[in-house]
Design an enzyme around this catalytic site. Structure first.
Site, PDB file in Angstrom:
ATOM      1  N   ASP A  17     -49.065  29.035   2.377  1.00  0.00           N
ATOM      2  CA  ASP A  17     -50.070  30.013   1.943  1.00  0.00           C
ATOM      3  C   ASP A  17     -50.027  30.211   0.429  1.00  0.00           C
ATOM      4  O   ASP A  17     -48.983  30.025  -0.198  1.00  0.00           O
ATOM      5  CB  ASP A  17     -49.823  31.352   2.671  1.00  0.00           C
ATOM      6  CG  ASP A  17     -51.038  32.263   2.621  1.00  0.00           C
ATOM      7  OD1 ASP A  17     -52.149  31.793   2.299  1.00  0.00           O
ATOM      8  OD2 ASP A  17     -50.875  33.466   2.903  1.00  0.00           O
ATOM      9  N   HIS A  34     -56.044  23.991  -3.118  1.00  0.00           N
ATOM     10  CA  HIS A  34     -55.774  23.184  -1.920  1.00  0.00           C
ATOM     11  C   HIS A  34     -55.303  21.781  -2.318  1.00  0.00           C
ATOM     12  O   HIS A  34     -54.399  21.222  -1.716  1.00  0.00           O
ATOM     13  CB  HIS A  34     -57.015  23.107  -1.029  1.00  0.00           C
ATOM     14  CG  HIS A  34     -57.433  24.441  -0.483  1.00  0.00           C
ATOM     15  ND1 HIS A  34     -56.527  25.320   0.074  1.00  0.00           N
ATOM     16  CD2 HIS A  34     -58.644  25.068  -0.422  1.00  0.00           C
ATOM     17  CE1 HIS A  34     -57.169  26.430   0.456  1.00  0.00           C
ATOM     18  NE2 HIS A  34     -58.448  26.295   0.162  1.00  0.00           N
ATOM     19  N   ARG A  68     -64.066  31.034   6.589  1.00  0.00           N
ATOM     20  CA  ARG A  68     -64.219  30.841   5.133  1.00  0.00           C
ATOM     21  C   ARG A  68     -65.562  30.175   4.815  1.00  0.00           C
ATOM     22  O   ARG A  68     -66.184  29.588   5.693  1.00  0.00           O
ATOM     23  CB  ARG A  68     -63.056  29.990   4.630  1.00  0.00           C
ATOM     24  CG  ARG A  68     -61.746  30.716   4.825  1.00  0.00           C
ATOM     25  CD  ARG A  68     -60.598  29.970   4.204  1.00  0.00           C
ATOM     26  NE  ARG A  68     -59.359  30.703   4.433  1.00  0.00           N
ATOM     27  CZ  ARG A  68     -58.256  30.539   3.719  1.00  0.00           C
ATOM     28  NH1 ARG A  68     -58.231  29.661   2.741  1.00  0.00           N
ATOM     29  NH2 ARG A  68     -57.181  31.241   3.991  1.00  0.00           N
ATOM     30  N   LEU A 128     -38.537  11.591  11.339  1.00  0.00           N
ATOM     31  CA  LEU A 128     -39.091  12.951  11.297  1.00  0.00           C
ATOM     32  C   LEU A 128     -40.339  13.080  12.185  1.00  0.00           C
ATOM     33  O   LEU A 128     -41.262  12.286  12.081  1.00  0.00           O
ATOM     34  CB  LEU A 128     -39.469  13.282   9.846  1.00  0.00           C
ATOM     35  CG  LEU A 128     -40.179  14.624   9.602  1.00  0.00           C
ATOM     36  CD1 LEU A 128     -39.224  15.788   9.810  1.00  0.00           C
ATOM     37  CD2 LEU A 128     -40.765  14.680   8.189  1.00  0.00           C
TER      38      LEU A 128
HETATM   39  C1  IPE Z   1     -52.400  31.251   7.435  1.00  0.00           C
HETATM   40  O1  IPE Z   1     -52.821  31.603   6.166  1.00  0.00           O
HETATM   41  C2  IPE Z   1     -53.037  29.970   7.865  1.00  0.00           C
HETATM   42  C3  IPE Z   1     -52.604  28.769   7.144  1.00  0.00           C
HETATM   43  C4  IPE Z   1     -51.662  28.714   6.257  1.00  0.00           C
HETATM   44  C5  IPE Z   1     -53.294  27.569   7.514  1.00  0.00           C
HETATM   45  P1  IPE Z   1     -54.086  32.562   5.947  1.00  0.00           P
HETATM   46  O2  IPE Z   1     -54.270  32.675   4.469  1.00  0.00           O
HETATM   47  O3  IPE Z   1     -55.247  32.080   6.721  1.00  0.00           O
HETATM   48  O4  IPE Z   1     -53.560  33.932   6.566  1.00  0.00           O
HETATM   49  P2  IPE Z   1     -54.036  35.417   6.337  1.00  0.00           P
HETATM   50  O5  IPE Z   1     -55.532  35.433   6.461  1.00  0.00           O
HETATM   51  O6  IPE Z   1     -53.595  35.820   4.969  1.00  0.00           O
HETATM   52  O7  IPE Z   1     -53.328  36.200   7.397  1.00  0.00           O
HETATM   53  C1  IPE Z   2     -53.373  28.482   2.364  1.00  0.00           C
HETATM   54  O1  IPE Z   2     -53.820  28.996   1.161  1.00  0.00           O
HETATM   55  C2  IPE Z   2     -54.208  27.313   2.831  1.00  0.00           C
HETATM   56  C3  IPE Z   2     -55.050  27.587   4.009  1.00  0.00           C
HETATM   57  C4  IPE Z   2     -55.076  28.707   4.670  1.00  0.00           C
HETATM   58  C5  IPE Z   2     -55.899  26.521   4.445  1.00  0.00           C
HETATM   59  P1  IPE Z   2     -54.983  30.078   1.095  1.00  0.00           P
HETATM   60  O2  IPE Z   2     -56.276  29.356   0.910  1.00  0.00           O
HETATM   61  O3  IPE Z   2     -54.931  30.992   2.245  1.00  0.00           O
HETATM   62  O4  IPE Z   2     -54.590  30.823  -0.244  1.00  0.00           O
HETATM   63  P2  IPE Z   2     -54.681  32.394  -0.551  1.00  0.00           P
HETATM   64  O5  IPE Z   2     -53.970  33.102   0.563  1.00  0.00           O
HETATM   65  O6  IPE Z   2     -56.139  32.721  -0.600  1.00  0.00           O
HETATM   66  O7  IPE Z   2     -54.009  32.538  -1.873  1.00  0.00           O
HETATM   67 MG    MG Z   3     -53.962  32.746   2.556  1.00  0.00          MG
END
Ligand code: IPE
Ligand code: IPE
Ligand code: MG
Length: 247
Positions: A17, A34, A68, A128
């Site tokens: 995240d 990303h 999203r 792995l």
């Molecule tokens: C969790 O992260 C999902 C992934 C890392 C794929 P999110 O960014 O979607 O989680 P929330 O919305 O902060 O709970």
């Molecule tokens: C995690 O990073 C990747 C996915 C959930 C796909 P985020 O896109 O959720 O990044 P933040 O939480 O907005 O910083």
């Molecule tokens: Mg996130």
């Protein structure tokens, strides 16, 4: 006493995240976060192979991430295809077995094609086990398993009483994988976000403020070092207490 100084976790799960925040800090579009996250993933996979830890599971796209904007979802799907096209050969040469958790048949056709190619190519690898959670949500996973269990009972193959933990686990996407020993979440959020709810019953959780694109092998080693200090009691007593026998 901790988990034992020589005891490495066998299965590490990661909620990757903070990609968006990483990009925002740099005044870049979220998509660049990303892309940078993909480099972090490559570093972690490499480190896992070096450390000889047999299971890595990463949360790449949740059932809720469809909420999203479509441009971001499309970018993530294209990035997945790019990752597989670029990395598959090297993953295979490293004896890595790719596994998918989640309903990948709901992903765009191009992703499905590349995922199926990756699964097929690495099927017999014995290094792995690299599980990628894609369109994964733990509640969806559990409900799907409940439906399968109900169908087994309705057809007379099982009775309600014979549904035990082992049978139920075998109906989950993670069938055959040991439960994670260590769950890492980057970017500081203290929540599970619908990841592996059944499987993490006794998993040790480690949260870091580090944003996923900045995550390095050193961070992974820090998480493992912290894990080794934990006293995993599983509801029982710690090893030293169990030896004292003065209850
Ligand atoms: C969790 O992260 C999902 C992934 C890392 C794929 P999110 O960014 O979607 O989680 P929330 O919305 O902060 O709970
Ligand atoms: C995690 O990073 C990747 C996915 C959930 C796909 P985020 O896109 O959720 O990044 P933040 O939480 O907005 O910083
Ligand atoms: Mg996130």
């Amino acid at each position: 006493m901790g988990a034992g100084s020589e005891d490495l976790p066998r299965h590490i799960a990661v909620i990757m995240d903070g990609n968006g925040r990483w990009a925002k800090k740099r005044l870049m579009p979220r998509t660049m976060g990303h892309r940078a996250g993909m480099s972090a993933l490559k570093r972690v996979v490499k480190a896992m192979v070096e450390l000889n830890i047999p299971y890595l599971t990463v949360f790449a796209f949740s059932t809720e991430n469809w909420r999203r904007p479509s441009e971001e979802v499309d970018y993530l799907m294209n990035l997945l295809v790019e990752y597989l096209l670029k990395e598959l050969q090297e993953l295979h040469e490293n004896n890595i077995k790719i596994n998918i958790l989640g309903d990948y048949r709901l992903l765009p056709p191009r992703c499905q094609t590349e995922l199926e190619a990756a699964l097929k190519k690495t099927r017999n690898n014995s290094g792995l086990t690299f599980s990628i959670a894609l369109n994964y949500g733990a509640r969806h996973e559990i409900l799907t398993a409940v439906r399968k269990a109900a169908a087994a009972v309705a057809s007379g193959k099982m009775t309600a009483d014979t549904i035990d933990e082992a049978f139920f686990s075998s109906l989950l996407f993670t069938a055959g994988l040991p439960d994670p020993d260590l769950l890492i979440r980057t970017a500081g959020e203290m929540r599970i976000s619908n990841f592996l709810l059944w499987q993490i019953a006794y998993t040790e959780i480690w949260v870091t403020k580090r944003l996923w694109p900045d995550f390095t092998k050193e961070d992974l080693l820090e998480a493992i070092a912290d894990y080794k200090k934990r006293d995993r009691r599983f509801g029982g007593l710690s090893r030293s207490e169990a030896g004292e026998k003065h209850v």
